[in-house]
Design an enzyme around this catalytic site. Structure first.
Site, PDB file in Angstrom:
ATOM      1  N   LYS A   1       0.816  -1.211   0.000  1.00  0.00           N
ATOM      2  CA  LYS A   1       0.000   0.000   0.000  1.00  0.00           C
ATOM      3  C   LYS A   1       0.850   1.261   0.000  1.00  0.00           C
ATOM      4  CE  LYS A   1      -4.273  -1.841   1.775  1.00  0.00           C
ATOM      5  NZ  LYS A   1      -5.365  -1.748   2.719  1.00  0.00           N
TER       6      LYS A   1
ATOM      7  N   LYS B   1      -3.902  -9.314  -7.316  1.00  0.00           N
ATOM      8  CA  LYS B   1      -5.237  -9.580  -6.777  1.00  0.00           C
ATOM      9  C   LYS B   1      -6.230  -8.495  -7.209  1.00  0.00           C
ATOM     10  CE  LYS B   1      -5.054  -7.251  -2.276  1.00  0.00           C
ATOM     11  NZ  LYS B   1      -5.458  -7.224  -0.899  1.00  0.00           N
TER      12      LYS B   1
ATOM     13  N   LYS C   1      -9.141  -2.420  -5.284  1.00  0.00           N
ATOM     14  CA  LYS C   1      -9.498  -1.080  -5.736  1.00  0.00           C
ATOM     15  C   LYS C   1      -8.283  -0.179  -5.858  1.00  0.00           C
ATOM     16  CE  LYS C   1     -12.499  -0.565  -2.778  1.00  0.00           C
ATOM     17  NZ  LYS C   1     -13.541  -0.791  -1.824  1.00  0.00           N
TER      18      LYS C   1
HETATM   19  P1  ADP Z   1      -7.921  -4.645   3.023  1.00  0.00           P
HETATM   20  O1  ADP Z   1      -7.767  -3.458   2.151  1.00  0.00           O
HETATM   21  O2  ADP Z   1      -7.279  -4.482   4.357  1.00  0.00           O
HETATM   22  O3  ADP Z   1      -7.632  -5.956   2.352  1.00  0.00           O
HETATM   23  P2  ADP Z   1     -10.670  -4.767   2.480  1.00  0.00           P
HETATM   24  O4  ADP Z   1     -11.702  -4.028   3.232  1.00  0.00           O
HETATM   25  O5  ADP Z   1     -10.307  -4.345   1.125  1.00  0.00           O
HETATM   26  O6  ADP Z   1      -9.406  -4.733   3.425  1.00  0.00           O
HETATM   27  O7  ADP Z   1     -10.963  -6.318   2.435  1.00  0.00           O
HETATM   28  C1  ADP Z   1     -12.081  -6.902   3.008  1.00  0.00           C
HETATM   29  C2  ADP Z   1     -11.977  -8.391   2.892  1.00  0.00           C
HETATM   30  O8  ADP Z   1     -11.915  -8.803   1.529  1.00  0.00           O
HETATM   31  C3  ADP Z   1     -10.739  -8.970   3.568  1.00  0.00           C
HETATM   32  O9  ADP Z   1     -11.127 -10.145   4.266  1.00  0.00           O
HETATM   33  C4  ADP Z   1      -9.842  -9.335   2.432  1.00  0.00           C
HETATM   34  O10 ADP Z   1      -9.027 -10.455   2.749  1.00  0.00           O
HETATM   35  C5  ADP Z   1     -10.834  -9.706   1.341  1.00  0.00           C
HETATM   36  N1  ADP Z   1     -10.273  -9.484   0.000  1.00  0.00           N
HETATM   37  C6  ADP Z   1      -9.887  -8.310  -0.537  1.00  0.00           C
HETATM   38  N2  ADP Z   1      -9.450  -8.475  -1.806  1.00  0.00           N
HETATM   39  C7  ADP Z   1      -9.542  -9.793  -2.086  1.00  0.00           C
HETATM   40  C8  ADP Z   1      -9.266 -10.611  -3.252  1.00  0.00           C
HETATM   41  N3  ADP Z   1      -8.805 -10.082  -4.388  1.00  0.00           N
HETATM   42  N4  ADP Z   1      -9.510 -11.942  -3.179  1.00  0.00           N
HETATM   43  C9  ADP Z   1     -10.006 -12.498  -2.056  1.00  0.00           C
HETATM   44  N5  ADP Z   1     -10.292 -11.790  -0.931  1.00  0.00           N
HETATM   45  C10 ADP Z   1     -10.073 -10.454  -0.929  1.00  0.00           C
END
Ligand code: ADP
Length: 334
Positions: A110, A197, A200
């Site tokens: 990040k 992955k 956003k």
């Molecule tokens: P962070 O930015 O800390 O990952 P988010 O709010 O974006 O937190 O993520 C929420 C949840 O979605 C978390 O449990 C994260 O592991 C899951 N997550 C985020 N992106 C992916 C992805 N590409 N594939 C699977 N799980 C995901």
């Protein structure tokens, strides 16, 4: 006694299919079997540059998104309505190893993502410290299980280290060491670049909205990258194809998935068929979710009241833990 489940999501705009298939779908399924706490973590959303005028609205939007996909109101809370998380987070700063926190790859990713666009980009101490607050989010409910995507494994490991160090220091097995729970699809990839992955922070084309309009979803799937040119073993499926098959299966279309997988094995899979089936499945899900969301938004006022109530009830659990922690660590309780 039911075991306890905790998981959180940041209100940083729309929810994508990585969040949904990686974590939130599990949240919904686990509600029958466990005592569940699901947080919209607005303190975490402050760790990256954000808009102060939008944050509160983003938190409510995410609440409506979670309700629309099937999370129950009584299991939901907004983190800033349970400020005890932050107090426990501070206490945990003193049980977290600086060297270990420095190794967190999410921080590296990040801070790099933002600094690559602009070398002087502001990187906050909050971003560095966020895994420690996350440990507090989890342990404050003495959670046994944490349903998250694979990207969170390292943070869970840190949470267990903090809990162990705390237990050792106070001479009592006070905190349970929580385990992760993964879905069958713990890592959804970006359609535009399946070497990374779905996320956003990478930009618009790297994520598909759970509440997206049909045209946009179809366009994103149609232009999904199927061959990145990465070196791979003979007969190994490309990451882009794996991702399309994963999305199709996760969306519940088992029979079409099996038929297309057979075509792949026979060597006569038409990528356009796979893309059409995947787009159909996602569009169908998204249409249902959008409809449900619109119904909920029509009762906005009542639902906001419910969430404030559930946050209050959940806060009582957090306050109990914090009181015991203060007792154990030599701090004062009022
Ligand atoms: P962070 O930015 O800390 O990952 P988010 O709010 O974006 O937190 O993520 C929420 C949840 O979605 C978390 O449990 C994260 O592991 C899951 N997550 C985020 N992106 C992916 C992805 N590409 N594939 C699977 N799980 C995901």
């Amino acid at each position: 006694m039911k075991k306890t489940v905790l998981s959180c999501i940041q209100p940083t705009g729309e929810m994508h299919y990585g969040n949904y298939f990686g974590a939130v779908k599990n949240w919904v399924d686990l509600q029958e079997q466990y005592d569940c706490f699901y947080g919209v973590v607005d303190y975490h959303a402050m760790t990256m540059p954000y808009n102060t005028k939008k944050l509160r609205q983003d938190s409510w939007d995410l609440i409506f998104n979670l309700l629309a996909v099937g999370v129950k109101a009584e299991n939901l809370f907004i983190q800033s309505l349970v400020p005890e998380h932050v107090e426990l987070g501070w206490i945990f700063n003193n049980f977290a190893s600086y060297g270990r926190v420095q190794k967190m790859t999410q921080f590296k990713d990040k801070s790099k993502d933002s600094s690559s666009k602009n070398k002087d980009k502001f990187i906050s101490v909050g971003l560095f410290d966020y895994p420690v607050l996350q440990a507090a989010d989890i342990l404050i409910y003495r959670a046994d299980f944490v349903p998250v995507g694979k990207d969170q494994d390292q943070h869970l490991e840190l949470t267990r280290e903090i809990a162990s160090r705390f237990n050792n220091q106070v001479g009592k097995e006070y905190f349970v060491l929580p385990e992760t729970l993964h879905t069958e699809t713990p890592k959804i990839l970006s359609p535009a670049d399946p070497t990374r992955k779905m996320s956003k922070s990478a930009g618009e084309k790297h994520w598909i909205s759970v509440f997206g309009e049909e045209n946009r979803i179809r366009k994103q799937i149609r232009s999904a990258v199927t061959d990145t040119g990465e070196p791979k073993e003979e007969n190994e499926m490309s990451a882009g194809l794996v991702n399309l098959f994963t999305l199709l299966k996760a969306a519940g279309n088992d029979s079409i998935h099996a038929a297309l997988m057979q075509s792949y094995k026979n060597g006569d899979l038409r990528y356009s068929d796979l893309k059409d089936a995947t787009a159909d499945a996602l569009v169908n899900l998204s249409n249902n979710f959008r409809e449900k969301r619109a119904e909920l938004v029509a009762n906005k006022k009542e639902i906001k009241g419910q969430i404030k109530q559930s946050s209050k009830a959940i806060r009582a659990r957090a306050q109990q833990t914090l009181k015991e922690v203060k007792e154990l660590t030599g701090l004062m309780n009022v």
